[in-house]
Write an enzyme that holds these catalytic residues in place. Structure first.
Site, PDB file in Angstrom:
ATOM      1  N   HIS A 137      95.639  90.012 -10.209  1.00 60.93           N
ATOM      2  CA  HIS A 137      94.775  88.877 -10.625  1.00 60.93           C
ATOM      3  C   HIS A 137      95.423  87.624  -9.998  1.00 60.93           C
ATOM      4  O   HIS A 137      96.621  87.311 -10.511  1.00 60.93           O
ATOM      5  CB  HIS A 137      94.865  88.791 -12.048  1.00 60.93           C
ATOM      6  N   GLU A 142      92.545  89.445  -6.527  1.00 63.72           N
ATOM      7  CA  GLU A 142      91.317  88.697  -6.941  1.00 63.72           C
ATOM      8  C   GLU A 142      91.942  87.173  -6.691  1.00 63.72           C
ATOM      9  O   GLU A 142      93.096  86.832  -6.390  1.00 63.72           O
ATOM     10  CB  GLU A 142      91.353  88.910  -8.573  1.00 63.72           C
ATOM     11  N   ASP A 175      90.331  82.984  -6.614  1.00 65.14           N
ATOM     12  CA  ASP A 175      89.448  81.473  -7.369  1.00 65.14           C
ATOM     13  C   ASP A 175      89.120  80.815  -6.275  1.00 65.14           C
ATOM     14  O   ASP A 175      89.966  80.093  -5.519  1.00 65.14           O
ATOM     15  CB  ASP A 175      90.275  81.063  -8.344  1.00 65.14           C
ATOM     16  N   HIS A 183      92.675  77.904  -9.172  1.00 63.91           N
ATOM     17  CA  HIS A 183      91.922  78.335 -10.325  1.00 63.91           C
ATOM     18  C   HIS A 183      91.516  77.277 -11.308  1.00 63.91           C
ATOM     19  O   HIS A 183      90.397  77.158 -11.683  1.00 63.91           O
ATOM     20  CB  HIS A 183      93.046  79.185 -11.305  1.00 63.91           C
ATOM     21  N   GLU A 240      86.288  85.302  -6.820  1.00 65.65           N
ATOM     22  CA  GLU A 240      85.472  84.457  -7.825  1.00 65.65           C
ATOM     23  C   GLU A 240      85.170  83.122  -7.143  1.00 65.65           C
ATOM     24  O   GLU A 240      85.982  82.275  -6.859  1.00 65.65           O
ATOM     25  CB  GLU A 240      86.352  84.271  -8.974  1.00 65.65           C
TER      26      GLU A 240
HETATM   27  O1  G3P Z   1      88.755  88.214 -12.481  1.00 68.62           O
HETATM   28  C1  G3P Z   1      88.593  87.798 -13.873  1.00 68.62           C
HETATM   29  C2  G3P Z   1      89.398  86.419 -14.481  1.00 68.62           C
HETATM   30  O2  G3P Z   1      89.985  86.103 -13.307  1.00 68.62           O
HETATM   31  C3  G3P Z   1      88.381  85.457 -14.915  1.00 68.62           C
HETATM   32  O3  G3P Z   1      89.162  84.545 -15.596  1.00 68.62           O
HETATM   33  O4  G3P Z   1      89.784  82.276 -15.863  1.00 68.62           O
HETATM   34  O5  G3P Z   1      91.468  84.038 -14.874  1.00 68.62           O
HETATM   35  O6  G3P Z   1      89.463  83.175 -13.540  1.00 68.62           O
HETATM   36  P1  G3P Z   1      90.157  83.654 -15.123  1.00 68.62           P
HETATM   37 CA    CA Z   2      89.676  84.509 -11.479  1.00 63.81          CA
END
Ligand code: G3P
Ligand code: CA
Length: 297
Positions: free
Chosen positions: A46, A73, A75, A88, A156
């Protein structure tokens, strides 16, 4: 346990080095992984392995690779001048030194800064002095590092309501970086968002791409999302085995059962709990810990 139909071993893909080609391509090609089924959860790093390195940086990507974690993962947001960057928060305040460098630019929103301004920020010192000078990567830099490492991406689209048309921008960058070719678009890439509109748009633009909707929709609403998303990715604390089974009972746009990747799972106990509910994947800041807890991959 639900069984994913298209998964592949992580270790053979990792550790491939960057190569100099003298041309526009700057990373080594890695062979497309062969699909096969496993019944253990897939583990996603993450924001990279963000418990061990500053989130959403190339250092966090490399840390995941060093741990043998294949999926990362991130953002993605857009700068004032249209560059896609990996960040993020809506603002740069928490994870960079933007307040020191630009004290008069409050509230320091990503969308109010140029790519050059963001590229000059320190995105590592907030985490630890050992990472001083770490930069905010562009999406292109992030993609190239993943390719060089032989990793895969759960991308994301963050806060798409702030960035009209960002889905087209993301797909353009993915295409230019070689991530929409066979072997990538079908095996190494998933695009997700909390915005159903954004996920629907991505699916309409690239129907071959795997998509995921973040959140925990009511069972009664799942059917309409199944028209354009392959996965429903919920907060791990808000799900039950019955909800997971209800998701699996539906078929997505590619004719396969919808899957579930839960976030953010950072303890062995939580990993085992949601594994036993039947989730397909665990998105974790501590991917090594949860992988070991559930014999995941
Ligand atoms: O991948 C799921 C997660 O990242 C969603 O929440 O706020 O960490 O982007 P956040
Ligand atoms: Ca995320």
């Amino acid at each position: 346990m639900h069984v994913r139909p298209l998964r592949a071993a992580a270790a053979p893909l990792l550790g491939l080095a960057l190569v100099l080609t003298g041309g526009t391509a700057s990373v080594a090609e890695t062979p497309a992984p062969a699909p096969y089924a496993l019944d253990a959860p897939v583990v996603f790093a993450h924001r990279g392995a963000s418990a061990y390195a500053p989130e959403n940086t190339l250092a966090a990507v490399d840390r995941a690779a060093a741990l043998g974690v294949e999926w990362v993962e991130n953002d993605v947001q857009r700068t004032k001048d249209g560059e896609l960057v990996v960040m993020h928060d809506e603002t740069l305040e928490r994870t960079t030194n933007v307040k020191e460098v630009f004290p008069d630019r409050s509230p320091w929103r990503v969308k109010d800064f140029t790519a050059a301004e963001i590229a000059g920020l320190d995105a590592g010192s907030w985490y630890s002095a050992a990472y001083a000078g770490t930069r905010v990567p562009t999406l292109r830099q992030f993609l190239d590092r993943l390719r060089g490492n032989g990793q895969r991406l759960l991308l994301e689209i963050k806060l798409p309501e702030l960035y009209p048309g960002i889905e087209v921008d993301v797909l353009r960058t993915l295409g230019r970086a070689g991530w929409l070719r066979p072997g990538y678009v079908d095996r190494r890439l998933v695009v997700q968002s909390f915005s159903a509109d954004s996920v629907r748009t991505v699916h309409a633009l690239r129907p071959d791409l795997t998509t995921a909707l973040l959140g925990t929709p009511a069972v009664a609403d799942l059917g309409r999302y199944a028209a354009f998303t392959d996965r429903i990715n919920p907060w791990y604390g808000g799900i039950t085995a019955e909800w997971v089974a209800a998701v699996h009972d539906l078929q997505g746009p590619h004719g396969r059962p919808l899957e579930v990747d839960a976030w953010t799972v950072d303890t062995a106990a939580a990993a085992r709990k949601v594994r036993d509910m039947g989730v397909d994947g665990l998105i974790s800041n501590r991917p090594d810990l949860v992988r070991d807890a559930v014999a995941g991959y």
